[in-house]
Design a protein around this motif. Sequence first.
Motif, mmCIF file in Angstrom:
data_model
loop_
_atom_site.group_PDB
_atom_site.id
_atom_site.type_symbol
_atom_site.label_atom_id
_atom_site.label_comp_id
_atom_site.label_asym_id
_atom_site.label_seq_id
_atom_site.Cartn_x
_atom_site.Cartn_y
_atom_site.Cartn_z
ATOM 1 N N VAL A 90 9.619 -28.249 20.992
ATOM 2 C CA VAL A 90 8.845 -27.071 20.884
ATOM 3 C C VAL A 90 8.257 -27.414 19.048
ATOM 4 C CG1 VAL A 90 8.036 -24.429 21.213
ATOM 5 C CG2 VAL A 90 8.840 -25.960 22.880
ATOM 6 N N VAL A 91 8.917 -26.841 18.250
ATOM 7 C CA VAL A 91 8.761 -26.619 16.672
ATOM 8 C C VAL A 91 8.473 -27.712 16.769
ATOM 9 C CG1 VAL A 91 10.308 -26.491 15.028
ATOM 10 C CG2 VAL A 91 10.887 -25.079 17.005
ATOM 11 N N ALA A 92 8.764 -29.053 16.958
ATOM 12 C CA ALA A 92 8.119 -29.829 16.458
ATOM 13 C C ALA A 92 6.597 -29.969 16.612
ATOM 14 C CB ALA A 92 8.629 -31.521 16.906
ATOM 15 N N ALA A 93 6.391 -30.200 18.176
ATOM 16 C CA ALA A 93 4.952 -29.956 18.724
ATOM 17 C C ALA A 93 3.878 -29.092 17.585
ATOM 18 C CB ALA A 93 4.959 -29.513 19.589
ATOM 19 N N VAL A 94 4.830 -27.803 17.278
ATOM 20 C CA VAL A 94 3.467 -27.078 16.750
ATOM 21 C C VAL A 94 3.634 -27.545 14.924
ATOM 22 C CG1 VAL A 94 3.926 -24.565 15.632
ATOM 23 C CG2 VAL A 94 4.663 -25.007 18.128
ATOM 24 N N LEU A 95 4.773 -27.346 14.488
ATOM 25 C CA LEU A 95 4.499 -27.815 12.899
ATOM 26 C C LEU A 95 3.209 -29.445 13.021
ATOM 27 C CD1 LEU A 95 8.166 -26.898 11.750
ATOM 28 C CD2 LEU A 95 6.116 -25.965 12.181
ATOM 29 N N ALA A 96 4.265 -30.293 14.173
ATOM 30 C CA ALA A 96 2.686 -31.570 13.664
ATOM 31 C C ALA A 96 1.371 -31.190 14.110
ATOM 32 C CB ALA A 96 3.188 -32.243 15.026
ATOM 33 N N GLU A 97 1.186 -30.081 14.884
ATOM 34 C CA GLU A 97 -0.166 -29.814 15.213
ATOM 35 C C GLU A 97 -1.039 -29.191 13.393
ATOM 36 O OE1 GLU A 97 -3.489 -29.575 17.190
ATOM 37 O OE2 GLU A 97 -1.560 -30.283 18.529
ATOM 38 N N ALA A 98 -0.195 -28.764 13.613
ATOM 39 C CA ALA A 98 -0.816 -28.455 11.481
ATOM 40 C C ALA A 98 -1.235 -29.240 10.893
ATOM 41 C CB ALA A 98 0.007 -27.388 11.250
ATOM 42 N N LEU A 99 -0.487 -30.626 11.018
ATOM 43 C CA LEU A 99 -1.029 -31.642 9.448
ATOM 44 C C LEU A 99 -2.120 -32.963 10.938
ATOM 45 C CD1 LEU A 99 2.136 -33.489 10.064
ATOM 46 C CD2 LEU A 99 1.049 -31.615 8.306
ATOM 47 N N PRO A 100 -3.666 -32.477 9.416
ATOM 48 C CA PRO A 100 -4.791 -32.890 9.623
ATOM 49 C C PRO A 100 -5.196 -34.433 10.084
ATOM 50 C CG PRO A 100 -4.793 -32.636 7.447
ATOM 51 C CD PRO A 100 -3.287 -32.526 8.422
ATOM 52 N N ALA A 101 -3.756 -34.520 11.086
ATOM 53 C CA ALA A 101 -3.612 -36.241 11.578
ATOM 54 C C ALA A 101 -5.305 -37.053 12.854
ATOM 55 C CB ALA A 101 -2.254 -36.759 12.112
ATOM 56 N N ASP A 102 -6.076 -35.774 12.834
ATOM 57 C CA ASP A 102 -6.992 -36.536 13.439
ATOM 58 C C ASP A 102 -7.973 -35.913 13.694
ATOM 59 O OD1 ASP A 102 -6.574 -34.537 15.004
ATOM 60 O OD2 ASP A 102 -5.769 -35.743 16.452
ATOM 61 N N ASP A 103 -9.258 -36.265 13.499
ATOM 62 C CA ASP A 103 -10.672 -34.811 13.666
ATOM 63 C C ASP A 103 -10.136 -33.474 13.702
ATOM 64 O OD1 ASP A 103 -11.261 -37.814 12.305
ATOM 65 O OD2 ASP A 103 -12.826 -37.875 14.323
ATOM 66 N N GLU A 104 -9.796 -33.248 15.039
ATOM 67 C CA GLU A 104 -9.851 -31.900 15.537
ATOM 68 C C GLU A 104 -8.926 -30.981 14.468
ATOM 69 O OE1 GLU A 104 -10.005 -30.484 19.609
ATOM 70 O OE2 GLU A 104 -8.240 -31.393 19.755
ATOM 71 N N ARG A 105 -7.498 -32.157 14.340
ATOM 72 C CA ARG A 105 -6.919 -30.891 13.501
ATOM 73 C C ARG A 105 -7.633 -31.010 12.211
ATOM 74 N NH1 ARG A 105 -1.025 -33.761 15.017
ATOM 75 N NH2 ARG A 105 -2.531 -35.593 15.799
ATOM 76 N N ARG A 106 -7.868 -32.351 11.608
ATOM 77 C CA ARG A 106 -8.587 -31.949 10.297
ATOM 78 C C ARG A 106 -9.588 -30.913 10.133
ATOM 79 N NH1 ARG A 106 -12.044 -33.565 6.572
ATOM 80 N NH2 ARG A 106 -11.615 -34.198 4.323
ATOM 81 N N VAL A 107 -10.420 -30.867 10.972
ATOM 82 C CA VAL A 107 -11.914 -29.470 11.315
ATOM 83 C C VAL A 107 -10.423 -28.460 10.947
ATOM 84 C CG1 VAL A 107 -13.321 -28.321 12.488
ATOM 85 C CG2 VAL A 107 -12.989 -31.105 11.989
ATOM 86 N N PHE A 108 -10.052 -28.246 11.364
ATOM 87 C CA PHE A 108 -9.034 -26.517 11.353
ATOM 88 C C PHE A 108 -8.111 -26.791 10.308
ATOM 89 C CE2 PHE A 108 -4.810 -24.883 11.300
ATOM 90 C CZ PHE A 108 -5.288 -23.548 12.014
ATOM 91 N N SER A 109 -7.803 -27.660 9.686
ATOM 92 C CA SER A 109 -7.310 -27.400 7.936
ATOM 93 C C SER A 109 -8.101 -27.617 7.158
ATOM 94 C CB SER A 109 -6.758 -28.823 7.788
ATOM 95 O OG SER A 109 -5.583 -29.245 8.762
ATOM 96 N N VAL A 110 -9.219 -27.938 7.163
ATOM 97 C CA VAL A 110 -10.317 -27.672 6.180
ATOM 98 C C VAL A 110 -11.096 -26.423 5.927
ATOM 99 C CG1 VAL A 110 -12.345 -27.971 5.584
ATOM 100 C CG2 VAL A 110 -11.222 -30.077 6.080
ATOM 101 N N VAL A 111 -11.383 -26.002 7.398
ATOM 102 C CA VAL A 111 -12.430 -24.581 7.692
ATOM 103 C C VAL A 111 -11.059 -23.603 6.922
ATOM 104 C CG1 VAL A 111 -13.579 -23.363 8.942
ATOM 105 C CG2 VAL A 111 -13.573 -25.677 9.356
ATOM 106 N N ASN A 112 -9.688 -23.756 7.937
ATOM 107 C CA ASN A 112 -9.156 -22.554 7.586
ATOM 108 C C ASN A 112 -8.749 -22.924 6.930
ATOM 109 O OD1 ASN A 112 -6.955 -20.638 8.999
ATOM 110 N ND2 ASN A 112 -5.641 -21.642 7.846
ATOM 111 N N THR A 113 -8.473 -23.320 5.502
ATOM 112 C CA THR A 113 -8.417 -23.678 4.359
ATOM 113 C C THR A 113 -9.317 -22.958 3.717
ATOM 114 O OG1 THR A 113 -6.734 -25.223 4.425
ATOM 115 C CG2 THR A 113 -7.380 -24.867 2.338
#
Length: 204
Positions: free
Chosen positions: A91-114
Amino acid sequence: MPKRVDHEERRRQIADALIRTAATRGLHATGMREIAAEAGVSLRLVQYYFGTKEELLLAAMQHLATQFAERATTRFRQAGGAAGPGGARNVVAAVLAEALPADDERRVFSVVNTAYLALSLTDPALAIGSLVKNSDAVTGVLAEQLRRSQAAGETPTDLNPDLEALSLLAMSAGLATSVLVGQSTIDQAQAAIDYHLHRLFVAP
């Protein structure tokens, strides 16, 4: 017979348009007209659902946070969920990995959130209270998993679950920013997460 309008779906459509536009143009250069054009609706309709850009930004960020939570939940379920030995670590590993911009969807989250967090520092209309609640909820999930792991003998009992959870979430956010600006690679960021998880969890 007139077509029935799903207002919540229309609001999500407009919020998604803001997120897509902001991910490529930046929040500062994203206006209501650009958002309307991206959503394929009129400017008047955008203003009907969201009176100001600030209102739209807040709604879009809440929508983004919800998507993040849903993806994280799906990810840890695919990894085996919280059941059985090593489940809390999954569970912990999944949550932390989701925050990394490793694909387009997660990169969009990181860019816009920042970008949003940066804007909120100087614009009182963009108060992040609701987003802080989402962050607190994620921290609570991590802390609860650490407590479960301690009870199962898989995490040292002398560690403070609340402080460890806060540290892990802050670390993943910092690593995401590091990847975005090219300071580190996704592999390096994931290695840093794995390193800390190895310190927190002993093999079941």
